[in-house]
Design a protein around this motif. Structure first.
Motif, PDB file in Angstrom:
ATOM      1  N   THR A 234       5.144  -7.863  -7.231  1.00 53.65           N
ATOM      2  CA  THR A 234       4.707  -9.032  -7.981  1.00 53.65           C
ATOM      3  C   THR A 234       3.810  -9.917  -7.118  1.00 53.65           C
ATOM      4  O   THR A 234       3.761  -9.761  -5.889  1.00 53.65           O
ATOM      5  N   LEU A 235       3.111 -10.841  -7.763  1.00 58.92           N
ATOM      6  CA  LEU A 235       2.231 -11.768  -7.058  1.00 58.92           C
ATOM      7  C   LEU A 235       2.984 -13.038  -6.681  1.00 58.92           C
ATOM      8  O   LEU A 235       3.791 -13.551  -7.457  1.00 58.92           O
TER       9      LEU A 235
ATOM     10  N   LEU B  35     -12.158 -18.317  -8.479  1.00 57.51           N
ATOM     11  CA  LEU B  35     -11.721 -17.194  -7.658  1.00 57.51           C
ATOM     12  C   LEU B  35     -10.334 -17.505  -7.114  1.00 57.51           C
ATOM     13  O   LEU B  35     -10.130 -18.522  -6.442  1.00 57.51           O
ATOM     14  N   TRP B  36      -9.388 -16.624  -7.405  1.00 60.90           N
ATOM     15  CA  TRP B  36      -8.006 -16.772  -6.949  1.00 60.90           C
ATOM     16  C   TRP B  36      -7.612 -15.603  -6.056  1.00 60.90           C
ATOM     17  O   TRP B  36      -8.136 -14.495  -6.205  1.00 60.90           O
ATOM     18  N   VAL B  37      -6.670 -15.852  -5.167  1.00 62.84           N
ATOM     19  CA  VAL B  37      -6.085 -14.806  -4.329  1.00 62.84           C
ATOM     20  C   VAL B  37      -4.576 -14.986  -4.342  1.00 62.84           C
ATOM     21  O   VAL B  37      -4.067 -16.120  -4.243  1.00 62.84           O
ATOM     22  N   GLY B  38      -3.852 -13.870  -4.441  1.00 59.56           N
ATOM     23  CA  GLY B  38      -2.396 -13.903  -4.391  1.00 59.56           C
ATOM     24  C   GLY B  38      -1.854 -12.866  -3.434  1.00 59.56           C
ATOM     25  O   GLY B  38      -2.468 -11.810  -3.230  1.00 59.56           O
ATOM     26  N   GLU B  39      -0.713 -13.174  -2.834  1.00 57.20           N
ATOM     27  CA  GLU B  39      -0.006 -12.220  -1.977  1.00 57.20           C
ATOM     28  C   GLU B  39       0.840 -11.298  -2.859  1.00 57.20           C
ATOM     29  O   GLU B  39       1.440 -11.741  -3.832  1.00 57.20           O
ATOM     30  N   ILE B  40       0.854 -10.015  -2.513  1.00 55.79           N
ATOM     31  CA  ILE B  40       1.662  -9.050  -3.258  1.00 55.79           C
ATOM     32  C   ILE B  40       2.964  -8.823  -2.506  1.00 55.79           C
ATOM     33  O   ILE B  40       2.967  -8.419  -1.337  1.00 55.79           O
TER      34      ILE B  40
ATOM     35  N   ARG C   8      -2.295  -5.863   0.639  1.00 52.33           N
ATOM     36  CA  ARG C   8      -1.320  -6.958   0.601  1.00 52.33           C
ATOM     37  C   ARG C   8      -1.792  -8.145  -0.227  1.00 52.33           C
ATOM     38  O   ARG C   8      -0.996  -9.032  -0.542  1.00 52.33           O
ATOM     39  N   ARG C   9      -3.074  -8.215  -0.556  1.00 48.05           N
ATOM     40  CA  ARG C   9      -3.607  -9.357  -1.301  1.00 48.05           C
ATOM     41  C   ARG C   9      -4.455  -8.878  -2.473  1.00 48.05           C
ATOM     42  O   ARG C   9      -5.123  -7.848  -2.395  1.00 48.05           O
ATOM     43  N   LEU C  10      -4.408  -9.642  -3.533  1.00 46.77           N
ATOM     44  CA  LEU C  10      -5.200  -9.354  -4.721  1.00 46.77           C
ATOM     45  C   LEU C  10      -6.085 -10.556  -5.022  1.00 46.77           C
ATOM     46  O   LEU C  10      -5.613 -11.685  -5.088  1.00 46.77           O
ATOM     47  N   ALA C  11      -7.383 -10.301  -5.193  1.00 46.99           N
ATOM     48  CA  ALA C  11      -8.325 -11.340  -5.620  1.00 46.99           C
ATOM     49  C   ALA C  11      -8.717 -11.082  -7.066  1.00 46.99           C
ATOM     50  O   ALA C  11      -8.730  -9.935  -7.520  1.00 46.99           O
TER      51      ALA C  11
END
Length: 456
Positions: A212-213, A202-207, A183-186
């Motif tokens: 898409t992020l 360092l970034w993290v986004g929800e998928i 569910r998350r991409l770093a």
């Protein structure tokens, strides 16, 4: 019967370490990976014009090339490359140097390109199994001026679009890593004029449901902090390396704050010249296998993520690189002053090592090998610098009493980097003939903290 060494002046000793031996049959070994019962790595083969070949070692011990003849598993993203292949459940994805396309090799040996011809380059590919896709760093050279870096999602069966952009806007990207639940991409990103060891983020986004992020968040880093190797623990905790204290140490994200893991004045990070670099991996949900450098030598340890306890693993190596773990097993690249670098596998339950592939198959009598000693010496502005001193060594010869050896001084390339203490036949060529060598980790080298690195 032991032969009495002959007395002869330094620099005149005869040695079995010849130029033919130095230039003979050897390969470079990098990027070890585990997929089920198989172990993969890349061999850089001088005898094949430097071709980089992904090889596979099966459970029965047999070793075979995993990519077709004529293909070169190397990428030119960020020009220096690295991160040229990925494998999961027998499906191998690799970047081919000549045409910069990604290729897919299936378990039956069939292969096909999956990205279009043109000006797109790819690196650091990971599998996104929940969405039946790949995620990669893409570099687009189709426009004028500087190439455009992005993170993209790709169809592993073939993607003529070249990929769907997930995030863009930074000058450089690396290390896309999916959380265990998918569910998350770093990822890491940085901008000119920084190199990643100067300052990176360092970034993290929800998928989202559409792949898409969204809800992207800056977790750590900046223009004056270097972040290295983000990884998700098996329980979904995000780990990363930061040099915020002046030393590259390991951290984990706890809520909205960071927690140091086994903090110490040592380096758990490296200058990220290429993709795919690593200093730690998860043996199990509670145990990290990690390697760190102190005073120029590398050490192998386990870290208990609950107690923070650091436990050394006894080993014969002074250089340990790219640990990768899966299913309780681990592989890495390792070497020492008497052992050429090799792909080795660690049996973590017994603490034993198995050599899977040596970069040099020739055995050299250790009586001809000099063991480097770490030294410090004063340098400009009242500072201290570091080096390794190799003294002459040859079991067949000694020098006349009171004579001093000629000294060769050498410095590694880089400029940001460090010299290796793994077996160097060019160095041993000289030391076995009665020369001393000072191999300098000059101010600006890595392995001695951020202030030392920033002397450049």
């Amino acid at each position: 019967m032991t032969q009495t060494p002959q007395t002869a002046p330094y620099g005149t000793w005869r040695s079995p370490i010849t130029t033919d031996l130095i230039t003979g049959k050897r390969v470079g070994v990098v990027s070890p990976r585990i997929d089920g019962d198989d172990v993969y790595w890349i061999e850089n083969r001088p005898a094949e014009a430097g071709r980089a070949v992904v090889v596979r070692r099966a459970a029965d011990g047999s070793i075979a090339d995993a990519i077709p003849s004529g293909y070169n598993a190397r990428t030119r993203v960020h020009e220096y490359g690295g991160g040229a292949y990925s494998v999961r459940e027998g499906v191998l994805i690799f970047a081919n140097f000549a045409d910069t396309r990604l290729y897919r090799v299936d378990g039956d040996g069939s292969q096909r390109p999956i990205t279009p011809e043109g000006a797109l380059r790819y690196a650091d590919v990971i599998f996104d199994p929940d969405r039946a896709r790949l995620i990669a760093v893409r570099e687009d050279h189709s426009g004028e001026g500087e190439a455009v870096n992005t993170l993209v999602a790709l169809d592993p069966n073939g993607d003529e679009s070249g990929g769907m952009v997930l995030t863009s806007g930074a000058d450089f990207y690396s290390n896309p890593r999916l959380s265990p639940d998918g569910r998350r991409l770093a990822w890491l990103q940085w901008n000119h004029p920084n190199m990643p060891w100067n300052g990176s983020e360092l970034w993290v986004g929800e998928i989202g449901e559409d792949g898409t992020l969204s809800s992207t968040e800056l977790i750590a880093g900046g223009s004056d902090e270097s972040i290295f190797q983000p990884e998700w623990g098996p329980d979904g905790t995000l780990f990363f390396v930061s040099d915020r204290t002046g030393w590259w140490n390991l951290y984990r994200r706890r809520g909205n704050s960071d927690e140091a893991v086994a903090p110490m004045e040592a380096e758990f990070g490296l200058p990220q010249w290429v993709f795919g670099m690593a200093t730690y991996a998860f043996l199990d949900p509670r145990t990290i296998l990690a390697t760190y450098t102190r005073d120029g030598s590398w050490h192998l340890v386990t870290i208990d993520t609950e107690t923070g306890r650091l436990s050394p693993i006894e080993n014969p190596f002074t250089e340990i690189d790219e640990p990768f773990a899966a299913g309780g097993s681990a592989v890495m690249i390792a070497g020492s002053p008497t052992l050429a670098t090799a792909v080795v596998r660690l049996d973590s339950s017994h603490g034993t090592f198995e050599t899977l592939k040596r970069s040099l198959e020739v055995e050299i009598d250790p009586g001809y090998l000099s063991i480097p000693e770490p030294i410090e010496f004063p340098t400009e502005n009242g500072l201290t610098a570091h080096a390794f001193l190799y003294l002459p060594r040859n079991k067949d010869f000694v020098a006349p009493e009171g004579e001093l050896p000629p000294l060769l001084v050498e410095s590694h390339g880089g400029p940001t980097g460090a010299t290796s203490t793994a077996l160097s036949l060019p160095n041993q060529f000289w030391t076995s003939r009665g020369f001393a060598i000072l191999d300098v980790n000059y101010g600006g080298s890595t392995g001695y903290g951020r202030p030392y690195r920033q002397r450049l």
